[in-house]
Design an enzyme around this catalytic site. Structure first.
Site, PDB file in Angstrom:
ATOM      1  N   LYS A  26       7.079  23.711  41.058  1.00 40.30           N
ATOM      2  CA  LYS A  26       6.228  23.153  40.044  1.00 40.30           C
ATOM      3  C   LYS A  26       6.138  21.709  40.301  1.00 40.30           C
ATOM      4  CE  LYS A  26       5.840  23.158  34.913  1.00 40.30           C
ATOM      5  NZ  LYS A  26       6.652  23.543  33.757  1.00 40.30           N
ATOM      6  N   SER A  33       4.039  26.028  30.343  1.00 39.00           N
ATOM      7  CA  SER A  33       3.396  25.060  31.174  1.00 39.00           C
ATOM      8  C   SER A  33       3.404  25.495  32.727  1.00 39.00           C
ATOM      9  CB  SER A  33       3.841  23.802  31.093  1.00 39.00           C
ATOM     10  OG  SER A  33       4.996  23.507  31.471  1.00 39.00           O
ATOM     11  N   SER A  71       8.293  27.213  28.277  1.00 37.92           N
ATOM     12  CA  SER A  71       7.215  26.935  29.786  1.00 37.92           C
ATOM     13  C   SER A  71       7.587  27.743  30.678  1.00 37.92           C
ATOM     14  CB  SER A  71       7.359  25.475  29.901  1.00 37.92           C
ATOM     15  OG  SER A  71       6.152  24.577  29.224  1.00 37.92           O
TER      16      SER A  71
END
Lengths: 485, 485
Positions: B68, B143, B167
């Site tokens: 990420k 996210s 997330s």
């Protein structure tokens, strides 16, 4: 002036200089390096960095908290003080607020001002990180992040001072404590000490124990030397009295001013209503930390006796003068040195005399620390003993002192090498005296006629012994031998 | 033959047997990265020069994975999917990624997120909207949108994620993958771009519970750079999951799970909760006890606002380091304030700015107690309520969200304010730092939906074991997205 009372409170920031690393980062904590060389990613707030508390800094902070009779918290917390400034890369400073409790609250310090003992109450003391240092040039500014994250102790007093003398004496006492506890060099030339000063005046006939009677508080920010504190306070008192006298005092709002060193005056910065909202909240990256009572006990054992107590001890128990005692306690190393000589059996007065005159004179002349010289307390004790025993004269003692420093040798060795050792033994002297008299028997006659012949004989003995014979013993033996004949 | 759609154990086996080489795996993963990026816009950076490493005993060695883009990676662009860091190349690597490097895992791309993790749609990254590989007109949630999208599409078996509200665990549900965030502090946050430090967790998105255990085993560990990390060296997740769930007791919360609470329930919500009921039956079939519990509705409805207040407050402070002065594209301006203002105004998306305003507002002196401190108190109440349940139950099982992935075109979804608590309850896992895992539990209208299992702190093994047993009783392990539309 007597129409008004002055009320002063202090905020003293002192960097903890005596830790290896910074308070929340692993960068080295040292002053005199190339700009931006003691920097880790956290000090410049690179994304993803996290603070890690330096236990040594906490220990030093606790030491000061204990020394000031403050209450220590059960748990240690840190808080974020949020504001934007170029010297603050994270956009917040990690510090401590009064709730939750900081490293120390509600203490007091007894200090001396013009020979009088006074007491100041401490509101709180907290541990925080310093900001980067900035230098402003005509068209640009530079930032040095070496200072960013250096541990800083902020001490907040109650408004217990009534003159610049009291305020500065208190600050001097605190500086001494920081140095004695080996927490900080406390050197304002290195920017290690910075003060904020709160000054207000009130009518002298009002009760000063009731804060309602206080005048309007004026805060003077970032005063970087003790002489600056003195000047700022004196200027501010004068300014506020003038406002009173011209009936303008009531128009003055609670405000923040800064001290201008060049004009020796204070300059308006902002009113209280424009005060910044720092949006404090508990720093989430530092878990609350239980302060073990055993740790506090351990730290207590590491706190040295401070200057004021030592000074009293020297005056009361060693009969030193206030003047000498004051000199001896000025630096902890000197005071420790002095106490070491006494522990080794030295006469306190002799030791004090040597230290205050010869040794400190030498140190001052060459800007040395007592730790820098070769002469240990034990050597000084030996040296003083040789003089007291009559082995060497006090004049020779001084020569030995300088020779010890120069040659890095024991005093006894120097005395031996230089052939300074006196001949004090009566039989040895007699063995020298007798042949001299026998060669000059004619002088005995002269003596009987009343002529002084002693100087001649003593001179002959000194010539033969190259001055090493103890003069009074020599005179005594000569007299005995002459009388015999 | 494809390998990137297999489990970690299977790929490792193939590497050891020599069926496939590391080079071939990298090539396959990179090829798929480009395909998926064209379709789903999942990556900020594709590391076309990813290097081969030696295969060892470590199950992750030689196997590609995704990072990420809010993890700091040395020498590799790390943007947090924000224009404010669009050119930022860090000089240090996050601890969790370093640990994966040590395991010889091979990073092949950096995945898109909602800007700095602040968002639940996968639509606010500076590189554009992330699409769901099951249905390109739908979102992956956020996210960790890019990570979920890529793992679901079979780019590699796993990608790292971060989870501040949900997330990791919500994108997992929307993409039919497994999303696991372990207990707070099990994985170091050093190098993870901070969003809300007290809620931020590192974790992983995989396609099976076992893979999640393998990856977290390698990411976790105490870190001297993160004071909130703890020693988990005695916890071996992969070795400890054995699907032995004898005597395990679960509960669900009726106020969240019963369809009667939703008078205007959509067709998707009805099917989703019906499917959840079947999952509960599965749990019972395989030998677990499941009870219905009741939690005060007021408290459940307070979850979302508590989260907003705390996360926005911490975020506004955490992101104050983004000034464009030290890193990031420097803003134009006459002075530093203008430069900073322009950089932040141009760099941040409107959503983030809105959150900063909320964060500042709730921390202002006059609002702090009402909002920020009350939110802390409610957080405590909620965590206490969950911990009370953990006294009776091994874990709490709840449906994730109110159905399958939402449409990217928001007008296609019916807004139902009754489902707020159902949408947001995963945030409790962040309030308490609880270990929490989402696994796929079926389909609604041909799109995957998920179920979440959350346990008490440090009880990760138990949580994974329950999830593992449940996963084994269903047919959704290691599923790869099949585009339905």
């Amino acid at each position: 002036m007597d129409k008004y009372k002055v009320i002063i409170g202090l905020e003293m920031h002192c960097e903890i200089s005596e830790t290896n690393t910074k308070v929340f980062s692993s960068a080295e904590n040292s002053y005199n390096d190339t700009p931006n060389s003691n920097v880790r990613p956290l000090d410049m707030a690179f994304p993803g960095t996290l603070p890690v508390v330096n236990k040594e800094a906490v220990k030093k902070a606790l030491m000061i908290s204990i020394a000031l009779n403050c209450k220590q918290p059960e748990y240690l917390y840190f808080e974020r003080k949020n504001y934007y400034y170029p010297d603050l890369p994270k956009g917040f400073q990690i510090t401590q607020e009064t709730k939750p409790a900081p490293i120390g609250i509600y203490g007091e310090l007894v200090y001396e001002c013009n020979g009088e003992k006074k007491k100041a109450r401490i509101n709180n003391i907290h541990l925080e990180e310093d900001a980067a240092s900035t230098d402003h040039h005509t068209t640009f500014s530079t930032i040095d992040y070496n200072r960013a994250g250096v541990p800083l102790l902020e001490l907040v007093t109650e408004p217990d001072f009534h003159s610049s003398d009291e305020a500065v004496s208190f600050l001097e006492a605190m500086r001494s404590i920081y140095k004695y506890a080996n927490v900080s060099e406390a050197d304002s030339r290195k920017g290690q000490i910075r003060c904020d000063v709160n000054v207000s005046i009130m009518d002298a006939n009002l009760d000063e124990t009731d804060p309602k009677n206080y005048g309007t508080k004026v805060e003077i920010k970032n005063v970087n030397s003790f002489s600056g504190v003195r000047d700022a306070i004196n200027y501010e008192i004068k300014r506020q009295i003038e406002l009173k006298e011209t009936n303008k005092y009531d128009e003055m709002t609670q405000q923040t001013r800064r001290f201008d060193e060049t004009s020796i005056s204070t300059i308006y910065m902002r009113s209280k209503v424009d005060a910044i909202d720092y949006k404090y909240f508990v720093e989430p990256n530092i878990p609350k930390f239980k302060i073990d009572p055993n740790w506090i006990e351990e730290i207590k054992t590491l706190i040295p006796t401070f200057a004021l107590q030592r000074k009293e001890n020297y005056i009361n128990n060693y009969n030193l003068s206030d003047y000498d005692a004051t000199i001896l306690v000025k630096e902890k190393e000197v005071s420790d040195y002095f106490e070491e000589t006494i522990k080794l059996g030295c006469n306190p007065k002799s030791s004090a005399n040597w230290l205050t005159s010869i040794i400190l004179g030498h140190l001052n002349k060459y800007e040395l620390s007592i730790k820098d010289i070769y002469l240990t307390p034990a050597m000084l004790v030996d040296l003083i003993k040789m003089i007291d025993d009559g082995k060497i004269s006090s004049k020779q003692g001084k020569q030995v002192f300088y020779k010890v420093l120069e040659d890095k040798k024991e005093p006894a060795e120097i005395v031996k090498e230089q052939g300074m050792e006196q001949i004090g033994d009566e039989e040895t002297i007699r063995e020298i005296v007798v042949p001299i008299i026998e060669q000059h028997l004619e002088l005995i006659e002269e003596y009987r006629k009343g002529r002084n012949v002693f100087d001649f004989f003593v001179g002959q003995v000194m010539k033969q012994t190259r001055g090493k014979a103890n003069p009074s013993t020599t005179a005594k033996i000569i007299k005995e031998e002459i009388e015999k004949r | 033959m494809e390998y990137m759609n297999k489990t970690i154990e299977e790929i490792h086996e193939s590497l050891i047997n020599g069926e496939v080489t590391v080079k071939e795996l990298i090539e396959e993963s990179l090829k798929k990265s480009h395909e998926v990026n064209d379709k789903c816009n999942a990556f900020v950076t594709i590391l076309d020069d990813a290097k081969e490493v030696e295969v060892t005993d470590n199950l992750l060695s030689g196997i590609p994975y995704g990072i990420k883009d809010n993890y700091s990676t040395k020498g590799i662009l790390s943007t947090g999917s924000s224009n404010t860091l669009k050119d930022y190349i860090p000089f240090f690597t996050a601890t969790a990624i370093k640990n994966l490097e040590k395991a010889h895992a091979i990073a092949v791309n950096k995945t898109v997120l909602d800007e700095f993790g602040m968002g639940g749609t996968g639509t606010t990254g500076h590189t554009g909207v992330v699409k769901n590989p099951w249905d390109l007109s739908r979102m992956c949630a956020g996210s960790s949108a890019g990570s979920a999208s890529a793992v679901a599409a079979g780019v590699y078996p796993y990608a790292t994620g971060s989870d501040t509200g949900d997330s990791i665990r919500k994108p997992a549900a929307y993409t039919g993958t497994v999303g696991y965030k372990p207990t707070y502090g099990m994985i170091s946050r050093y190098g993870l771009f901070a969003f809300a430090s007290s809620l931020d967790h590192c974790g992983v998105i995989t396609r099976s519970v076992k893979d999640a255990a393998i990856v977290v085993d390698n990411m976790k560990g105490i870190d001297k750079n993160d004071m909130t990390s703890w020693d988990s060296s005695n916890i071996h997740l992969y070795d400890s999951i054995d699907s032995n769930i004898k005597n395990k007791k679960l509960c669900y919360i009726k106020e969240l799970c019963n369809i009667e609470n939703y008078p205007n329930a959509s067709d998707e919500l009805k099917k989703h909760l019906e499917n959840f009921k079947q999952t509960i039956n599965k749990c019972r079939e395989i030998g677990m006890e499941v009870e219905e519990e009741s939690v005060d509705k007021t408290l459940l409805e307070a979850i979302a606002s508590t989260y907003v207040v705390i996360s926005c407050a911490e975020a506004t402070s955490n992101m104050s380091n983004l000034t464009g002065i030290i890193f990031g594209p420097r803003g134009e301006g006459k002075n530093y304030i203008e430069m900073m203002k322009n950089y932040r105004t141009e760099g941040f998306s409107p959503l983030i700015k809105r959150r900063f305003v909320i964060g500042s507002y709730v921390l202002q002196a006059e609002n702090k107690d009402k909002y920020f401190h009350n939110a802390q108190r409610v957080r405590r109440l909620i965590v206490d309520t969950w911990n009370k349940l953990y006294e009776k139950y091994d874990a709490i099982i709840l449906p994730v969200g109110s159905g399958p992935a939402k449409h990217l075109d928001g007008s296609l979804d019916i807004l139902d304010k009754n489902t707020s608590a159902l949408e947001e309850h995963l945030q409790v896992g962040n309030f308490g730092g609880f270990p929490s895992i989402t696994i796929p539990n079926g389909f609604v209208n041909n799109l995957p939906v998920g179920v979440n299992i959350t346990g008490k702190c440090y009880d990760d093994i138990n949580v994974l074991n329950i999830a593992y047993a449940l996963e084994n009783s269903m047919n959704y392990k290691n599923q790869i997205a099949k585009e339905v539309k």
